[in-house]
Scaffold this motif. Structure first.
Motif: not given
Length: 479
Positions: A225, A229-230, A233, A241, A245-246, A248-249
């Motif tokens: 993850k 994200l790093k 994304a 994006q 991001k939401r 994945i988190e």
């Protein structure tokens, strides 16, 4: 062990292929209606990350099978084409489906539940929640049924049938028993995804494909993850994006294998009598192009008229002839989608310099518009099932990529802020690179074409000659 009723057709697996086949066979014109059993391990709604895009060719197949209604009531969003996004240059190319055709995107599980409901309503179809554990054979090694555990019962039952169809998906339990060594699939990678909510696409109703250049081979990071994200994304289109991001988190990452399994003839002397494979149990391709359901539904649409004409499905010799004709009839569409899926994955999934040239050429080829977009997307959407047309466009991209390498501005070594067309002094190196690029294109495409169209092509020499003649005729028309 108790004995269940005897059926004409017994289908193992109530997924896309199994449900569609049960419904279509039940409605096929026959003098004597079929009695069909559709067995599925669990009738709860599936939760999978793949099988959520149906190409226009699959939608047309559903209509042909009388199943267009299964796309209703499941929030199936219309898909009007593709948006291809070049992350390095921040450019977008719109690739609409031709002729106003549309695909559909949906939650896979909801589609399956609608298909199962349609199968239950079909005349003579019995849907049974049961885990199939074994194929049952008679003394001549012909498959005559299956053993299954019924939910809520301790004792196994034996289900008998004139014909057994295995449609239990990519992780088939019976593929090896039916096909032997030819049933061994290859898994090169895995597909990882999340479900996005309130996503904003660069072009509405167009599936977004992002071309992101990798930094070289590397193992899967422990913190997947965090890696996405790093590193991934931030390269996606800006508008997508926030939702990515939401998701994945807050959501779990879902993973599915990307498997490759060429189809092999099932009607020859080496085939196991009494049983047929269909769907991902028999033939798999990379999910990059979203072609799995489209191939499966078209396979059902081409098989049912042939199989429905056989009055006695226990006559294996007659069924063998049907399977031979079916194998020939399905080849143009299935082979086109299969070859394209793996070729695109090999083209965009590797990090060799020659493949980078081909990727750039592919994107710029789409930028030309016209037939450079219409042709490839017609192939991708299963509206133009032609291996010859696919070969034509693939190598046209390769030659255009070489032309781009010689004539288009590129970043100047040592000063990436400045662009310049290659000088004449660079031509000898570029000529050598051109040879490497063309060789790489042949290495990517050639083995796939060979395996699909030659090694696993036809059950007879005459049919093989017919196929090669068709390819030659296609090339003559195209060129």
């Amino acid at each position: 062990m108790s004995q269940a009723p005897t059926y004409d057709v017994l289908i193992v697996g109530a997924g896309v292929a199994g449900c569609a086949l049960a419904h279509a066979l039940a409605n096929a014109p026959r003098t004597t209606p079929l009695r069909i059993a559709l067995l599925e391990r669990t009738l709860a709604e599936p939760d999978r990350i793949v099988g959520e895009l149906m190409q226009p060719g699959g939608v047309l197949a559903l209509e042909k099978l009388g199943l267009a209604q299964v796309l209703e009531g499941i929030d199936a969003a219309p898909v009007e084409g593709y948006c291809v996004y070049d992350a390095a240059r921040g450019k977008v190319v719109k690739i609409p489906y031709p002729g106003g055709h549309r695909g559909r995107a949906f939650h896979h599980g909801r589609l399956i539940m609608n298909l199962r409901a349609a199968a239950k309503k079909a005349r003579g179809v019995e849907v049974i929640e049961a885990s199939v554990t074994d194929l049952v054979e008679d003394k001549s090694s012909r498959v005559v049924g299956v053993k299954a555990s019924i939910k809520g019962e301790e004792e196994k039952r034996t289900f008998s049938a004139s014909l057994v169809v295995v449609a239990d998906g990519c992780n088939s339990n019976f593929r090896g028993a039916v096909l032997g060594p030819a049933g061994k699939s290859t898994t090169k990678s895995h597909f990882i995804g999340v479900v996005l909510e309130d996503a904003v696409l660069p072009i509405p109703n167009h599936g977004t494909v992002c071309l992101i250049k990798g930094s070289g081979p590397a193992p899967v990071p422990a913190d997947l993850k965090g890696h996405i994200l790093k590193n991934i994304a931030p390269q996606l289109p800006q508008c997508t994006q926030p939702s990515v991001k939401r998701a994945i988190e807050n959501d779990r990452l879902r993973k599915m294998p990307n498997s490759w399994l060429p189809s092999t003839p099932q009607g020859g002397s080496s085939a196991k009598p009494g049983v047929v494979l269909i769907g991902d149990s028999w033939n798999m391709r990379h999910p990059l192009t979203g072609g799995g359901m489209t191939v499966a539904l078209n396979d059902v649409a081409s098989l049912v008229p042939l199989l429905g004409a056989v009055e006695n499905l226990g006559n294996w010799r007659e069924v063998q002839g049907v399977l031979d004709r079916w194998f020939v009839a399905r080849k143009p569409l299935a082979s086109t989608i299969n070859i394209l899926s793996v070729a695109l994955y090999d083209l965009f999934g590797a990090d060799a310099p020659e493949l980078e040239v081909l990727r750039t050429g592919c994107f710029k080829y789409f930028e030309l518009g016209g037939e450079c977009v219409n042709g490839p997307v017609s192939i991708l959407s299963a509206l133009a099932p032609s291996p010859a047309l696919l070969t034509y466009h693939f190598f046209r991209v390769a030659f255009y990529a070489i032309w781009v390498m010689f004539t288009h501005p590129r970043a100047v070594p040592g000063d990436k802020t400045r662009l310049a067309v290659p000088s004449v002094a660079e031509y000898p190196f570029l000529l050598w690179r051109s040879i490497q690029v063309f060789y790489t294109a042949c290495v990517v495409f050639g083995p796939l074409l060979w395996e699909e169209m030659i090694v696993h092509a036809m059950p007879s020499r005459m049919q093989l000659l017919m196929l090669l003649g068709g390819l030659y005729a296609g090339y003559t028309l195209l060129l």
